[in-house]
Design a protein around this motif. Structure first.
Motif, PDB file in Angstrom:
ATOM      1  N   ARG A  94       3.943  29.365 -61.980  1.00 23.26           N
ATOM      2  CA  ARG A  94       5.276  29.017 -61.507  1.00 23.26           C
ATOM      3  C   ARG A  94       5.158  28.307 -60.151  1.00 23.26           C
ATOM      4  NH1 ARG A  94       5.898  30.506 -65.961  1.00 23.26           N
ATOM      5  NH2 ARG A  94       7.383  32.021 -66.821  1.00 23.26           N
ATOM      6  N   VAL A  95       6.117  27.433 -59.860  1.00 24.59           N
ATOM      7  CA  VAL A  95       6.168  26.747 -58.572  1.00 24.59           C
ATOM      8  C   VAL A  95       7.515  27.059 -57.932  1.00 24.59           C
ATOM      9  CG1 VAL A  95       6.120  24.536 -57.368  1.00 24.59           C
ATOM     10  CG2 VAL A  95       4.656  24.898 -59.361  1.00 24.59           C
ATOM     11  N   ARG A  96       7.480  27.590 -56.710  1.00 27.78           N
ATOM     12  CA  ARG A  96       8.722  27.981 -56.047  1.00 27.78           C
ATOM     13  C   ARG A  96       9.506  26.766 -55.558  1.00 27.78           C
ATOM     14  NH1 ARG A  96       8.796  31.590 -50.609  1.00 27.78           N
ATOM     15  NH2 ARG A  96       7.726  29.706 -49.889  1.00 27.78           N
ATOM     16  N   ALA A  97       8.813  25.764 -55.006  1.00 30.07           N
ATOM     17  CA  ALA A  97       9.481  24.586 -54.456  1.00 30.07           C
ATOM     18  C   ALA A  97       8.548  23.391 -54.578  1.00 30.07           C
ATOM     19  CB  ALA A  97       9.862  24.822 -52.989  1.00 30.07           C
ATOM     20  N   PRO A  98       9.089  22.177 -54.673  1.00 31.58           N
ATOM     21  CA  PRO A  98       8.241  20.984 -54.766  1.00 31.58           C
ATOM     22  C   PRO A  98       7.279  20.900 -53.583  1.00 31.58           C
ATOM     23  CG  PRO A  98      10.536  20.434 -55.218  1.00 31.58           C
ATOM     24  CD  PRO A  98      10.532  21.850 -54.726  1.00 31.58           C
ATOM     25  N   GLY A  99       6.045  20.539 -53.882  1.00 30.21           N
ATOM     26  CA  GLY A  99       5.043  20.399 -52.826  1.00 30.21           C
ATOM     27  C   GLY A  99       4.242  21.659 -52.574  1.00 30.21           C
ATOM     28  N   GLU A 100       4.697  22.810 -53.105  1.00 34.55           N
ATOM     29  CA  GLU A 100       3.960  24.057 -52.914  1.00 34.55           C
ATOM     30  C   GLU A 100       2.975  24.265 -54.063  1.00 34.55           C
ATOM     31  OE1 GLU A 100       6.380  27.475 -52.335  1.00 34.55           O
ATOM     32  OE2 GLU A 100       7.085  26.845 -50.360  1.00 34.55           O
ATOM     33  N   SER A 101       1.962  25.086 -53.811  1.00 33.03           N
ATOM     34  CA  SER A 101       0.994  25.419 -54.860  1.00 33.03           C
ATOM     35  C   SER A 101       1.659  26.306 -55.903  1.00 33.03           C
ATOM     36  CB  SER A 101      -0.199  26.155 -54.256  1.00 33.03           C
ATOM     37  OG  SER A 101      -0.854  25.363 -53.293  1.00 33.03           O
ATOM     38  N   ASP A 138       5.171  35.570 -54.768  1.00 30.98           N
ATOM     39  CA  ASP A 138       6.557  35.479 -55.223  1.00 30.98           C
ATOM     40  C   ASP A 138       6.915  34.021 -55.528  1.00 30.98           C
ATOM     41  OD1 ASP A 138       9.234  35.641 -55.713  1.00 30.98           O
ATOM     42  OD2 ASP A 138       9.795  36.467 -53.765  1.00 30.98           O
ATOM     43  N   PRO A 139       7.164  33.681 -56.802  1.00 29.29           N
ATOM     44  CA  PRO A 139       7.495  32.296 -57.143  1.00 29.29           C
ATOM     45  C   PRO A 139       8.991  32.022 -57.212  1.00 29.29           C
ATOM     46  CG  PRO A 139       7.080  33.501 -59.150  1.00 29.29           C
ATOM     47  CD  PRO A 139       6.999  34.507 -58.009  1.00 29.29           C
ATOM     48  N   THR A 140       9.840  33.014 -56.917  1.00 28.81           N
ATOM     49  CA  THR A 140      11.279  32.860 -57.125  1.00 28.81           C
ATOM     50  C   THR A 140      11.920  32.087 -55.975  1.00 28.81           C
ATOM     51  OG1 THR A 140      11.749  35.008 -56.087  1.00 28.81           O
ATOM     52  CG2 THR A 140      11.388  34.971 -58.463  1.00 28.81           C
ATOM     53  N   SER A 141      12.934  31.300 -56.295  1.00 34.14           N
ATOM     54  CA  SER A 141      13.654  30.495 -55.307  1.00 34.14           C
ATOM     55  C   SER A 141      15.091  30.989 -55.198  1.00 34.14           C
ATOM     56  CB  SER A 141      13.643  29.021 -55.719  1.00 34.14           C
ATOM     57  OG  SER A 141      14.225  28.870 -57.013  1.00 34.14           O
ATOM     58  N   ASP A 142      15.799  30.462 -54.202  1.00 35.59           N
ATOM     59  CA  ASP A 142      17.177  30.885 -53.969  1.00 35.59           C
ATOM     60  C   ASP A 142      18.138  30.029 -54.792  1.00 35.59           C
ATOM     61  OD1 ASP A 142      19.288  32.293 -52.948  1.00 35.59           O
ATOM     62  OD2 ASP A 142      19.429  31.116 -51.089  1.00 35.59           O
ATOM     63  N   THR A 143      17.950  30.069 -56.098  1.00 40.14           N
ATOM     64  CA  THR A 143      18.851  29.406 -57.036  1.00 40.14           C
ATOM     65  C   THR A 143      19.366  30.465 -58.005  1.00 40.14           C
ATOM     66  OG1 THR A 143      17.042  28.902 -58.588  1.00 40.14           O
ATOM     67  CG2 THR A 143      17.527  27.255 -56.865  1.00 40.14           C
ATOM     68  N   HIS A 144      20.303  30.080 -58.870  1.00 38.12           N
ATOM     69  CA  HIS A 144      20.832  31.051 -59.830  1.00 38.12           C
ATOM     70  C   HIS A 144      19.703  31.579 -60.725  1.00 38.12           C
ATOM     71  CE1 HIS A 144      23.637  33.046 -62.507  1.00 38.12           C
ATOM     72  NE2 HIS A 144      23.079  32.420 -63.544  1.00 38.12           N
ATOM     73  N   GLY A 145      18.899  30.664 -61.267  1.00 37.17           N
ATOM     74  CA  GLY A 145      17.785  31.092 -62.102  1.00 37.17           C
ATOM     75  C   GLY A 145      16.757  31.882 -61.321  1.00 37.17           C
ATOM     76  N   GLY A 146      16.523  31.466 -60.066  1.00 40.31           N
ATOM     77  CA  GLY A 146      15.559  32.172 -59.228  1.00 40.31           C
ATOM     78  C   GLY A 146      15.991  33.589 -58.919  1.00 40.31           C
ATOM     79  N   ALA A 192      15.298  35.700 -61.948  1.00 44.57           N
ATOM     80  CA  ALA A 192      13.856  35.977 -62.035  1.00 44.57           C
ATOM     81  C   ALA A 192      13.439  37.017 -60.997  1.00 44.57           C
ATOM     82  CB  ALA A 192      13.069  34.684 -61.828  1.00 44.57           C
ATOM     83  N   ALA A 193      14.052  36.984 -59.824  1.00 41.86           N
ATOM     84  CA  ALA A 193      13.724  37.953 -58.776  1.00 41.86           C
ATOM     85  C   ALA A 193      14.107  39.370 -59.212  1.00 41.86           C
ATOM     86  CB  ALA A 193      14.433  37.586 -57.474  1.00 41.86           C
ATOM     87  N   LEU A 194      15.230  39.509 -59.916  1.00 35.70           N
ATOM     88  CA  LEU A 194      15.633  40.830 -60.420  1.00 35.70           C
ATOM     89  C   LEU A 194      14.602  41.355 -61.416  1.00 35.70           C
ATOM     90  CD1 LEU A 194      19.478  40.303 -60.934  1.00 35.70           C
ATOM     91  CD2 LEU A 194      18.374  41.738 -59.207  1.00 35.70           C
ATOM     92  N   ASP A 195      14.110  40.467 -62.283  1.00 34.94           N
ATOM     93  CA  ASP A 195      13.091  40.881 -63.262  1.00 34.94           C
ATOM     94  C   ASP A 195      11.807  41.308 -62.555  1.00 34.94           C
ATOM     95  OD1 ASP A 195      14.685  40.465 -65.471  1.00 34.94           O
ATOM     96  OD2 ASP A 195      14.031  38.397 -65.783  1.00 34.94           O
TER      97      ASP A 195
END
Length: 418
Positions: free
Chosen positions: A244-251, A368-376, A379-382
Motif C-alpha cells: 500500500r502507498v499512503r501518499a504519492p512520492g512515499e515508499s 501505517d499505510p492509511t491516509s486521511d480520506t474516507h477510504g483511509g 482502512a484505519a478502523l480495520d
C-alpha cells in the motif's frame, strides 16, 4: 564551470542581410528599411554581451550527512554571483538521491542576481537506511536574449550515509543461554537490580553489599537480572495484497517493511542476538538465525534488497510461496518472531495466532499505510481491529507512521510494554 554561446542572433543577421540585398537588387526601399529590424536584434545581442566564465559559484550544504533512518535532512544549494555584472536569469537545480523522498521545499529555483548576491534552494529529505549518492547541483545564468549562458556545477558524488535508528525492539523473555541484553527474571549477572541474598563463599567481591555490611555487620550479595541473548526471526510481509502507498512520492509498505526488518536486524545483531529472516510473498525464502554479525547482516540486506529476487548463493529454506504453519516447523524452539506487516488484511493475524500457539513470542511492527480520506479512515478502523485481536492472544504491536523514525515508534511501543 563553462560558458556556452548560442546562435540565437544568427537568424536576425541573416534576415537583415537578405532584406538589404533584396532592397538594393529590386530598388524597393521598404524591403531595404526592413533590414533594420534584424540589425537591431543583432545589435541588442551584442550590447547584452556574455557573462563572465567565473560569474557563478555554486555549492551544496547538507545539515547531517550521517542521519538516522527516518530523520529529516535539510539540504541547501546556493548560487553566488561572483562577477561585477547583473545576471538577469539564474536557475538552480539539484539532483537528489534516487529513492529518497523530498518531503518539504523544492530542489529547484530561479531568479535574478545582482553582483555579490546569492540565490538559495532549500528542501528537506526523509532519510532512508543505506548510502545514497547525490548527482550534480547545477546553476545556469543566461543573458536577456538567451544568446549565451554560463553554467556552474558542484557536489557530484556527495553521499548521504543513513544509520539505523536508536535502540532495538524490546524483546520478550524467551532466550537462550548465551549472554545478551534481554533481561530475564533469573538472578545472575546483569545491570538491573533483582534481589539481595546471604553471602556465599566464592561470591564476587564487587557484588557484596558493603553499605549493608557497614550498618549490620552481615555480609550479603546483590543479585541482578540475568541478561541473555535471544533468537529472533523477522517475517517480512511483501505480499501483493499488503503493498500500500499512503501518499504519492512515499515508499509502499512492502519497501517500508523491508527497511524496518534490515534496521531491526542490525540493532539485534549488535546485541548478540541470533537473527534470521523469512520473506512472506514474492519468491519467498527463509534465512535461518545466525549470530555472526557481519555475515548475517550482509545476507539479510541482500535477501531484502530491491528489485526483489532471491540470491541463488544464499543458504535459504522454503524457497517460493509458503504458509505460516510451514515456517513454524522450521523455527528453533526458543525463537521469537517479529513480523513487519501493514496489517492490510487478516492473514497476518491468523499467522501470528498460529505462531503463538506453537510457543513463539510474537511482536508485530506495522507501517501505517492509511491516509486521511474516507477510504483511509475505513482502512484505519480495520487495522485497529486487527491490532486488538493480536493483543488479545498475547502478541505485541508497534504501530509505525512512515512520517516518524522507526526508532521513535519502537521506543514508544516499548514504554507501553514495560
Amino acid at each position: 564551470m563553462s560558458v556556452r554561446t548560442r546562435s540565437r542572433w544568427l537568424p536576425g543577421l541573416l534576415a537583415a542581410l537578405a532584406c538589404a540585398f533584396g532592397g538594393v537588387a529590386f530598388g524597393d526601399p521598404v524591403v531595404f528599411l526592413a533590414s533594420g529590424v534584424g540589425l537591431a536584434y543583432v545589435a541588442y545581442g551584442a550590447v547584452a554581451g556574455e557573462p563572465s566564465p567565473d560569474a557563478l559559484v555554486v555549492e551544496r550544504r547538507v545539515s547531517d550527512d550521517e542521519p538516522r533512518a527516518g530523520d529529516e535532512v535539510s539540504v541547501t544549494v546556493e548560487a553566488f554571483n561572483a562577477s561585477e555584472a547583473h545576471l538577469p536569469d539564474v536557475r538552480v537545480v539539484d539532483d537528489t538521491p534516487e529513492g529518497v523522498a523530498v518531503v518539504d521545499g523544492s530542489p529547484r529555483a530561479g531568479g535574478t542576481l545582482a553582483p555579490g548576491e546569492s540565490l538559495s534552494v532549500e528542501y528537506d529529505l526523509r532519510a532512508r537506511r543505506g548510502t545514497h549518492e547525490f548527482g550534480e547541483c547545477v546553476a545556469v545564468a543566461r543573458t536577456l536574449t538567451g544568446a549565451s549562458e554560463v553554467r556552474a556545477t558542484a557536489g557530484a558524488g556527495d553521499t548521504l550515509a543513513v544509520r539505523s535508528g536508536g535502540d532495538a525492539l524490546a524483546l520478550r523473555e524467551q532466550t537462550e543461554s548465551a549472554v545478551g541484553r534481554v533481561e530475564t527474571d533469573d538472578a545472575g549477572e546483569g545491570v538491573a537490580f533483582h534481589s539481595v541474598r546471604a553471602y556465599q563463599h566464592g561470591d564476587p567481591v564487587k557484588r557484596v553489599d558493603w553499605r549493608r555490611f557497614a550498618r549490620t555487620g552481615e555480609l550479603s550479595t546483590v543479585e541482578y537480572r540475568e541478561e541473555r541473548a535471544a533468537t529472533v526471526v523477522l517475517v517480512v510481509d511483501v505480499r501483493e495484497e499488503s503493498r500500500r502507498v499512503r501518499a504519492p512520492g512515499e515508499s509502499d509498505t512492502g519497501r517500508l517493511s523491508r527497511d524496518a526488518a534490515v534496521e531491526l536486524a542490525g540493532e539485534l545483531l549488535s546485541r548478540n542476538d541470533a537473527v534470521g529472516v523469512a520473506v512472506w510473498g514474492e519468491e519467498g525464502g527463509y534465512l535461518p538465525p545466525s549470530r555472526d554479525r557481519e555475515v548475517a547482516a550482509h545476507s539479510i540486506e541482500r535477501l531484502l534488497a530491491e528489485p526483489a529476487h532471491v540470491p541463488a548463493d544464499l543458504d535459504l529454506r522454503m524457497r517460493g510461496l509458503w504458509r505460516p504453519a510451514t515456517l513454524a516447523r522450521h523455527l528453533p524452539g526458543s525463537a521469537q518472531i517479529v513480523c513487519c506487516t501493514p496489517l492490510a488484511d487478516d492473514r497476518p493475524v491468523e499467522a501470528a495466532e498460529t505462531w503463538v500457539a506453537n510457543g513463539h513470542a510474537v511482536t508485530v511492527v506495522s507501517p501505517d499505510p492509511t491516509s486521511d480520506t474516507h477510504g483511509g479512515r475505513v482502512a484505519a478502523l480495520d487495522r485497529r481491529r486487527r491490532a486488538r485481536e493480536l493483543r488479545g492472544f498475547g502478541a505485541r504491536v508497534a504501530d509505525w507512521s512512515p512520517g516518524e523514525p522507526l526508532a521513535a515508534a519502537v521506543e514508544r511501543a516499548g514504554a507501553r510494554w514495560r
